[in-house]
Scaffold this motif. Structure first.
Motif, PDB file in Angstrom:
ATOM      1  N   GLU A 112      41.395  53.279  31.761  1.00 25.14           N
ATOM      2  CA  GLU A 112      42.142  52.944  30.544  1.00 25.14           C
ATOM      3  C   GLU A 112      43.176  51.857  30.795  1.00 25.14           C
ATOM      4  OE1 GLU A 112      43.631  56.128  28.146  1.00 25.14           O
ATOM      5  OE2 GLU A 112      42.139  57.545  28.885  1.00 25.14           O
ATOM      6  N   PHE A 113      43.391  51.032  29.781  1.00 26.02           N
ATOM      7  CA  PHE A 113      44.436  50.006  29.818  1.00 26.02           C
ATOM      8  C   PHE A 113      45.734  50.621  29.322  1.00 26.02           C
ATOM      9  CE2 PHE A 113      46.317  46.221  27.375  1.00 26.02           C
ATOM     10  CZ  PHE A 113      47.028  45.775  28.477  1.00 26.02           C
ATOM     11  N   ILE A 114      46.746  50.577  30.137  1.00 24.69           N
ATOM     12  CA  ILE A 114      48.079  51.038  29.709  1.00 24.69           C
ATOM     13  C   ILE A 114      48.777  49.853  29.066  1.00 24.69           C
ATOM     14  CG2 ILE A 114      50.303  51.951  30.453  1.00 24.69           C
ATOM     15  CD1 ILE A 114      48.824  53.341  32.750  1.00 24.69           C
ATOM     16  N   TYR A 115      49.122  50.004  27.776  1.00 24.41           N
ATOM     17  CA  TYR A 115      49.615  48.856  27.020  1.00 24.41           C
ATOM     18  C   TYR A 115      51.024  48.457  27.458  1.00 24.41           C
ATOM     19  CZ  TYR A 115      49.941  45.410  23.438  1.00 24.41           C
ATOM     20  OH  TYR A 115      50.068  44.206  22.806  1.00 24.41           O
ATOM     21  N   TYR A 116      51.325  47.193  27.228  1.00 24.79           N
ATOM     22  CA  TYR A 116      52.611  46.600  27.606  1.00 24.79           C
ATOM     23  C   TYR A 116      53.782  47.335  26.959  1.00 24.79           C
ATOM     24  CZ  TYR A 116      49.522  42.665  28.781  1.00 24.79           C
ATOM     25  OH  TYR A 116      48.525  41.889  29.295  1.00 24.79           O
ATOM     26  N   HIS A 117      54.830  47.551  27.744  1.00 25.77           N
ATOM     27  CA  HIS A 117      56.003  48.263  27.228  1.00 25.77           C
ATOM     28  C   HIS A 117      57.219  47.983  28.115  1.00 25.77           C
ATOM     29  CE1 HIS A 117      54.130  50.708  30.354  1.00 25.77           C
ATOM     30  NE2 HIS A 117      55.307  51.258  30.571  1.00 25.77           N
ATOM     31  N   HIS A 118      58.392  48.044  27.527  1.00 27.55           N
ATOM     32  CA  HIS A 118      59.627  48.169  28.290  1.00 27.55           C
ATOM     33  C   HIS A 118      59.758  49.652  28.637  1.00 27.55           C
ATOM     34  CE1 HIS A 118      61.422  44.160  27.608  1.00 27.55           C
ATOM     35  NE2 HIS A 118      60.877  44.217  26.402  1.00 27.55           N
ATOM     36  N   GLU A 119      60.025  49.959  29.897  1.00 28.91           N
ATOM     37  CA  GLU A 119      60.087  51.361  30.319  1.00 28.91           C
ATOM     38  C   GLU A 119      61.142  52.130  29.530  1.00 28.91           C
ATOM     39  OE1 GLU A 119      58.194  54.211  32.594  1.00 28.91           O
ATOM     40  OE2 GLU A 119      57.772  52.065  32.535  1.00 28.91           O
ATOM     41  N   MET A 120      60.729  53.265  28.936  1.00 25.08           N
ATOM     42  CA  MET A 120      61.623  54.161  28.199  1.00 25.08           C
ATOM     43  C   MET A 120      62.379  53.429  27.084  1.00 25.08           C
ATOM     44  SD  MET A 120      62.902  56.319  31.552  1.00 25.08           S
ATOM     45  CE  MET A 120      64.357  57.006  30.749  1.00 25.08           C
ATOM     46  N   VAL A 121      61.699  52.491  26.440  1.00 23.59           N
ATOM     47  CA  VAL A 121      62.335  51.638  25.434  1.00 23.59           C
ATOM     48  C   VAL A 121      62.891  52.439  24.249  1.00 23.59           C
ATOM     49  CG1 VAL A 121      60.162  51.197  24.218  1.00 23.59           C
ATOM     50  CG2 VAL A 121      62.005  49.516  24.068  1.00 23.59           C
ATOM     51  N   LEU A 122      62.308  53.614  23.974  1.00 19.91           N
ATOM     52  CA  LEU A 122      62.739  54.383  22.813  1.00 19.91           C
ATOM     53  C   LEU A 122      63.842  55.390  23.125  1.00 19.91           C
ATOM     54  CD1 LEU A 122      59.285  55.108  21.146  1.00 19.91           C
ATOM     55  CD2 LEU A 122      60.867  53.205  20.758  1.00 19.91           C
ATOM     56  N   ILE A 123      64.167  55.552  24.400  1.00 19.65           N
ATOM     57  CA  ILE A 123      65.178  56.520  24.810  1.00 19.65           C
ATOM     58  C   ILE A 123      66.553  55.846  24.804  1.00 19.65           C
ATOM     59  CG2 ILE A 123      65.815  58.181  26.604  1.00 19.65           C
ATOM     60  CD1 ILE A 123      63.089  58.653  25.270  1.00 19.65           C
ATOM     61  N   SER A 124      67.596  56.630  24.510  1.00  9.64           N
ATOM     62  CA  SER A 124      68.937  56.056  24.395  1.00  9.64           C
ATOM     63  C   SER A 124      69.428  55.451  25.706  1.00  9.64           C
ATOM     64  CB  SER A 124      69.930  57.120  23.903  1.00  9.64           C
ATOM     65  OG  SER A 124      69.863  58.278  24.719  1.00  9.64           O
ATOM     66  N   GLU A 125      68.983  56.000  26.854  1.00 12.25           N
ATOM     67  CA  GLU A 125      69.327  55.412  28.144  1.00 12.25           C
ATOM     68  C   GLU A 125      68.043  55.049  28.873  1.00 12.25           C
ATOM     69  OE1 GLU A 125      72.255  56.161  31.973  1.00 12.25           O
ATOM     70  OE2 GLU A 125      71.335  57.896  31.023  1.00 12.25           O
ATOM     71  N   TYR A 126      67.837  53.757  29.083  1.00 16.32           N
ATOM     72  CA  TYR A 126      66.615  53.260  29.716  1.00 16.32           C
ATOM     73  C   TYR A 126      66.989  52.550  31.019  1.00 16.32           C
ATOM     74  CZ  TYR A 126      68.544  49.913  26.396  1.00 16.32           C
ATOM     75  OH  TYR A 126      69.418  49.173  25.646  1.00 16.32           O
ATOM     76  N   PRO A 127      66.042  52.440  31.954  1.00 14.78           N
ATOM     77  CA  PRO A 127      66.350  51.782  33.227  1.00 14.78           C
ATOM     78  C   PRO A 127      66.525  50.277  33.065  1.00 14.78           C
ATOM     79  CG  PRO A 127      64.029  52.374  33.130  1.00 14.78           C
ATOM     80  CD  PRO A 127      64.675  52.979  31.916  1.00 14.78           C
ATOM     81  N   LYS A 128      67.375  49.715  33.901  1.00 14.75           N
ATOM     82  CA  LYS A 128      67.507  48.259  33.941  1.00 14.75           C
ATOM     83  C   LYS A 128      66.450  47.638  34.848  1.00 14.75           C
ATOM     84  CE  LYS A 128      72.474  48.014  32.965  1.00 14.75           C
ATOM     85  NZ  LYS A 128      73.811  47.618  33.482  1.00 14.75           N
ATOM     86  N   LYS A 129      66.032  48.423  35.860  1.00 16.13           N
ATOM     87  CA  LYS A 129      65.059  47.905  36.820  1.00 16.13           C
ATOM     88  C   LYS A 129      63.921  48.899  37.012  1.00 16.13           C
ATOM     89  CE  LYS A 129      68.943  45.748  39.191  1.00 16.13           C
ATOM     90  NZ  LYS A 129      69.958  46.472  38.390  1.00 16.13           N
ATOM     91  N   VAL A 130      62.716  48.369  37.071  1.00 15.71           N
ATOM     92  CA  VAL A 130      61.533  49.138  37.426  1.00 15.71           C
ATOM     93  C   VAL A 130      60.992  48.518  38.714  1.00 15.71           C
ATOM     94  CG1 VAL A 130      59.182  49.767  36.771  1.00 15.71           C
ATOM     95  CG2 VAL A 130      60.994  49.735  35.040  1.00 15.71           C
ATOM     96  N   ILE A 131      60.812  49.341  39.742  1.00 13.19           N
ATOM     97  CA  ILE A 131      60.372  48.848  41.045  1.00 13.19           C
ATOM     98  C   ILE A 131      59.049  49.510  41.383  1.00 13.19           C
ATOM     99  CG2 ILE A 131      61.072  48.412  43.430  1.00 13.19           C
ATOM    100  CD1 ILE A 131      63.933  49.212  42.605  1.00 13.19           C
ATOM    101  N   LEU A 132      58.050  48.711  41.717  1.00 12.87           N
ATOM    102  CA  LEU A 132      56.696  49.193  41.968  1.00 12.87           C
ATOM    103  C   LEU A 132      56.259  48.836  43.388  1.00 12.87           C
ATOM    104  CD1 LEU A 132      55.468  47.845  38.581  1.00 12.87           C
ATOM    105  CD2 LEU A 132      55.368  50.264  39.145  1.00 12.87           C
ATOM    106  N   PHE A 133      55.557  49.734  44.034  1.00 11.82           N
ATOM    107  CA  PHE A 133      55.076  49.537  45.407  1.00 11.82           C
ATOM    108  C   PHE A 133      53.584  49.813  45.468  1.00 11.82           C
ATOM    109  CE2 PHE A 133      54.133  52.187  49.293  1.00 11.82           C
ATOM    110  CZ  PHE A 133      53.856  51.112  50.136  1.00 11.82           C
ATOM    111  N   CYS A 134      52.825  48.882  46.024  1.00 17.15           N
ATOM    112  CA  CYS A 134      51.387  49.040  46.146  1.00 17.15           C
ATOM    113  C   CYS A 134      51.045  49.580  47.531  1.00 17.15           C
ATOM    114  CB  CYS A 134      50.677  47.712  45.904  1.00 17.15           C
ATOM    115  SG  CYS A 134      48.875  47.858  46.001  1.00 17.15           S
ATOM    116  N   GLU A 135      50.664  50.863  47.568  1.00 12.37           N
ATOM    117  CA  GLU A 135      50.247  51.483  48.828  1.00 12.37           C
ATOM    118  C   GLU A 135      48.759  51.280  49.080  1.00 12.37           C
ATOM    119  OE1 GLU A 135      50.569  55.781  51.169  1.00 12.37           O
ATOM    120  OE2 GLU A 135      51.629  55.480  49.272  1.00 12.37           O
ATOM    121  N   VAL A 136      47.962  51.386  48.004  1.00 13.30           N
ATOM    122  CA  VAL A 136      46.516  51.165  48.102  1.00 13.30           C
ATOM    123  C   VAL A 136      46.104  50.211  46.989  1.00 13.30           C
ATOM    124  CG1 VAL A 136      44.225  52.208  48.087  1.00 13.30           C
ATOM    125  CG2 VAL A 136      46.165  53.482  49.047  1.00 13.30           C
TER     126      VAL A 136
END
Length: 321
Positions: A112-136
């Motif tokens: 499935e394609f996960i559609y584009y989004h700002h992380e937790m955009v609808l929540i009153s407190e959302y992260p400023k940074k999203v950090i991703l690490f590719c292990e595999v």
């Protein structure tokens, strides 16, 4: 502030774009081949912490590539090197805690394609940074594309100025229905008990209110969350006054378990949503994951998603205030 830093070498990656004069993502390699070990990387990050954070804001995305980052423990050390506060994920994506501040990314089916989004955009407190690490890294597909949010606003204002201003002035209202238990067969299959950390309905309502949501209990035990009014666009400090497309209209409009409309109940025209979807895809930036990559995203400035993938694929995530 300049790109140059004595502890990193600026590189390139396939799919990189120059947007408004800035490279997205900004690719940083070890300055010397013998400086690719984790200890050298941690020292470089701690020494240049302020510079690195400015690069995240300046370029919206920074990719560390060519460093010897092996696992969740190594990734957690990188996250903790900055001293940024952790923020707990709240949302529909099924995720598993891995180690300290590290979680799996969305565990929904790789097909499935996960559609584009700002992380937790609808929540009153959302992260400023999203950090991703590719292990595999996946053998095929599985990219994490991202989109400079201000470009969407610019183009939508060019094509639909009246609709954009109406949505912005009225605000938006969303709804989403969640089951009581997790459904790992769906990319939005996180149950409300897991999402709110309780099976007690009264406590769930309390926690939901604190996040700026209303609940409507459904006969079969699921819950419909209603959020609104929410902004269509936002302007954040330090980001050149850019008007960010800080919403999830396309991702939730007219779906089986979700909806999006204007806060007063006015429907959003279908052609506006469809054209916005085309613009977002047109402005997207993507690269192929390599083992050990660490990607820092400015969640206030870019939307991100996930392309369908062949297995195996293992990408871990941390979110920061």
């Amino acid at each position: 502030m300049e790109y140059s830093c004595k502890d990193f070498k600026v590189g390139k990656c396939e799919g990189e774009k120059v947007v408004d004069g800035e490279s997205m993502p900004l690719v940083l390699h070890p300055q010397e081949p013998n400086k690719s070990d984790l200890e050298s990387l941690l020292l470089a990050l701690k020494t240049n912490k302020d510079w690195f954070e400015q690069m995240i804001i300046k370029n919206s995305a920074v990719l560390l590539r060519g460093f010897d980052v092996k696992n969740a423990q190594d990734f957690n050390e990188i996250v903790e090197a900055f001293g940024w506060d952790d923020i707990r994920y709240v949302g529909p994506a099924p995720r598993t805690h891995v180690y300290k501040r590290v979680w799996t990314a969305n565990e929904g089916p790789l097909s499935e394609f996960i559609y584009y989004h700002h992380e937790m955009v609808l929540i009153s407190e959302y992260p400023k940074k999203v950090i991703l690490f590719c292990e595999v890294p996946p053998p095929e597909g599985g990219q994490t594309p991202f989109v400079p949010s201000f470009k969407i606003t610019e183009r939508m204002l060019e094509e639909f100025p009246e609709a954009v201003e109406e949505m912005d002035s009225k605000g938006l209202k969303y709804s989403f229905t969640a089951l009581s238990k997790n459904d790992t067969a769906s990319m939005r299959g996180r149950g409300w008990e897991d999402a709110f950390g309780t099976s007690d309905r009264a406590e769930a309502e309390k926690r939901c209110k604190a996040l700026g949501m209303d609940l409507e209990w459904q006969p079969e035990g699921s819950v419909k969350t209603v959020l609104g009014p929410r902004a269509l666009t936002k302007v954040f400090d330090g980001r050149k006054g850019r008007r960010m497309w800080f919403n999830t209209v396309v991702g939730m409009h007219g779906k089986e378990i979700s909806s999006a409309c204007m806060a007063d109940g006015t429907e959003i025209p279908e052609n506006v949503v469809k054209r916005c979807e085309e613009i977002i895809e047109d402005e997207s930036i993507q690269f192929k994951w390599e083992k050990g990559d660490v990607l820092f995203l400015d969640n206030l400035a870019v939307l991100h998603g996930r392309r369908p993938s062949m297995p195996p694929r293992k990408v871990l995530v941390a979110t920061c205030k």
